[in-house]
Enzyme design. Structure first.
Site, PDB file in Angstrom:
ATOM      1  N   LYS A 197     -80.235 -35.363   7.688  1.00 28.30           N
ATOM      2  CA  LYS A 197     -79.995 -35.769   9.074  1.00 28.30           C
ATOM      3  C   LYS A 197     -81.287 -36.374   9.598  1.00 28.30           C
ATOM      4  O   LYS A 197     -82.330 -35.717   9.629  1.00 28.30           O
ATOM      5  CB  LYS A 197     -79.578 -34.563   9.914  1.00 28.30           C
ATOM      6  CG  LYS A 197     -79.413 -34.935  11.383  1.00 28.30           C
ATOM      7  CD  LYS A 197     -78.801 -33.813  12.194  1.00 28.30           C
ATOM      8  CE  LYS A 197     -78.697 -34.213  13.649  1.00 28.30           C
ATOM      9  NZ  LYS A 197     -78.090 -33.152  14.472  1.00 28.30           N
ATOM     10  N   LYS A 250     -76.410 -38.354   7.697  1.00 21.48           N
ATOM     11  CA  LYS A 250     -76.183 -38.723   9.093  1.00 21.48           C
ATOM     12  C   LYS A 250     -77.406 -39.379   9.681  1.00 21.48           C
ATOM     13  O   LYS A 250     -78.479 -38.831   9.527  1.00 21.48           O
ATOM     14  CB  LYS A 250     -75.855 -37.441   9.865  1.00 21.48           C
ATOM     15  CG  LYS A 250     -75.794 -37.605  11.364  1.00 21.48           C
ATOM     16  CD  LYS A 250     -75.532 -36.285  11.999  1.00 21.48           C
ATOM     17  CE  LYS A 250     -75.496 -36.487  13.511  1.00 21.48           C
ATOM     18  NZ  LYS A 250     -75.500 -35.258  14.223  1.00 21.48           N
TER      19      LYS A 250
HETATM   20  C1  PBG Z   1     -77.178 -31.921  17.362  1.00 26.93           C
HETATM   21  C2  PBG Z   1     -76.200 -32.965  16.958  1.00 26.93           C
HETATM   22  C3  PBG Z   1     -76.350 -34.321  17.234  1.00 26.93           C
HETATM   23  C4  PBG Z   1     -75.221 -34.960  16.732  1.00 26.93           C
HETATM   24  C5  PBG Z   1     -74.408 -33.990  16.138  1.00 26.93           C
HETATM   25  N1  PBG Z   1     -75.037 -32.756  16.281  1.00 26.93           N
HETATM   26  C6  PBG Z   1     -77.379 -35.042  18.002  1.00 26.93           C
HETATM   27  C7  PBG Z   1     -78.807 -34.705  17.823  1.00 26.93           C
HETATM   28  O1  PBG Z   1     -79.249 -34.279  16.746  1.00 26.93           O
HETATM   29  O2  PBG Z   1     -79.525 -34.868  18.800  1.00 26.93           O
HETATM   30  C8  PBG Z   1     -74.992 -36.435  16.864  1.00 26.93           C
HETATM   31  C9  PBG Z   1     -73.638 -36.952  16.556  1.00 26.93           C
HETATM   32  C10 PBG Z   1     -73.395 -38.342  17.019  1.00 26.93           C
HETATM   33  O3  PBG Z   1     -74.305 -39.061  17.476  1.00 26.93           O
HETATM   34  O4  PBG Z   1     -72.237 -38.761  16.934  1.00 26.93           O
HETATM   35  N2  PBG Z   1     -77.141 -30.705  16.744  1.00 26.93           N
END
Ligand code: PBG
Length: 326
Positions: A197, A250
């Site tokens: 991520k 991601k």
């Molecule tokens: C945070 C989380 C995020 C997303 C999913 N879980 C955002 C972040 O890390 O700030 C983003 C998903 C998206 O942008 O569609 N735990």
């Protein structure tokens, strides 16, 4: 003119031939639909930066799930929109069995036993700091965060979650969660780890949807640097050793190479998260008439499958299923 013996165009000469030689497909069975749940009743609140996506109160969430089930979408990733007054440093609301999220999970499973729920484990929706872990003096404290995340995962399993999806990027969280789940005999609850991520600007619209943007600093000490791909292999190696059942990349679209890298180095199912900013860009351009939104949706999802994703988390899930029904 040379005599051409090899003519790749022969395999493109008609629809039927093109279908015959098509290498990759997107099916509704591959898709997970994220849902934003908010407190209250009888309300649907549109998210301006994500046209077509709303926050639903639980009753409306159940309606939405019912519609998606008819279309063949059966797996959902709910996320909670928690009022500021219920947020604190330790994300205590995440463990409240009477709180929005856990009640929603048990109610969805009660009404739709056939639905699969992949629940989110991270502190940010409930944290007064807007970070995924515990903040002390501006620093995100890894091991203290694990305690909170483990309890959150257990509470979700108790509420009926099928898959626990830790999105926090703390070190060691997959092992910690696996341990707690097993100690409580939740052997069959899976872990879908957000393995690679990245610290990405593509999450902007999601943070609008949950009102969960960090109050200070950024997420670069835990989310990965977008410049790195070998580091994704280290994360994949650890998550696999710690017991992850799925590995996620991601965002997806700017990280197709990372999807491919994990595909080539793992036999676990690979998940691509087609994130909010990727969705917003397509919708914005389509609304302006600059692109064909439907064709871009299909091409985008297909690109993730071609890169090696087995599963795609996408805000397009319902629209894709509706397109198939046309
Ligand atoms: C945070 C989380 C995020 C997303 C999913 N879980 C955002 C972040 O890390 O700030 C983003 C998903 C998206 O942008 O569609 N735990």
């Amino acid at each position: 003119m040379n005599h051409l013996t090899r003519r790749p165009r022969r395999n493109r000469k008609s629809d039927v031939i093109r279908d015959l030689v098509q290498e990759n497909h997107v099916s509704v069975h591959d898709l997970i639909y994220p849902l934003f749940i908010t407190e209250g009743q009888n309300q649907t609140v549109a998210i301006p930066s994500m046209p077509g996506i709303s926050r639903f109160t639980l009753d409306r969430t159940l309606d939405e799930i019912g519609q998606c089930m008819e279309l063949g979408i059966k797996t959902f990733a709910p996320f909670p929109n928690i009022p500021e007054a219920k947020k604190d440093r330790f994300a205590l609301e995440s463990k409240n069995p009477e709180g929005l999220y856990l009640k929603a999970v048990s109610e969805i499973k009660r009404q739709f036993p056939g639905v699969i729920l992949a629940t989110d484990v991270a502190m940010d929706p409930y944290s007064s700091d807007g970070h995924d872990g515990v903040v002390d003096n501006g620093e995100i404290i890894n091991d203290a965060s694990l305690e909170v995340l483990g309890q959150m995962a257990l509470a979700q399993a108790q509420a009926g979650a099928d898959i626990i999806a830790p999105s926090d990027m703390m070190d060691g969280r997959v092992a910690h969660i696996r341990n707690i789940l097993d100690k409580h005999a939740f052997y069959n609850v899976s872990i879908m780890s957000y393995t690679a991520k990245y610290a990405s600007a593509y999450y902007g619209p999601f943070r609008d949807a949950l009102e969960s943007a960090p109050k200070h600093g950024d997420k670069k000490t835990y989310q990965m640097n977008p410049a790195n791909s070998r580091e994704a292999l280290i994360e994949a190696e650890l998550d696999t050793a710690e017991g992850a059942d799925y590995l996620m990349v991601k965002p997806a679209l700017s990280y197709l190479d990372v999807i491919k890298l994990l595909r080539d180095n793992s036999n676990l199912p690979i998940v691509a998260y087609n994130v909010s900013g990727e969705y917003a860009m397509v919708k914005a351009a389509a609304q302006n008439g600059w692109i064909d939104g439907e064709k871009i949706m299909l091409e985008t999802l297909l690109s993730m499958k071609r890169a090696g994703a087995d599963i795609i988390l996408t805000y397009f899930a319902k629209e894709f299923a509706q397109y198939l029904k046309k």
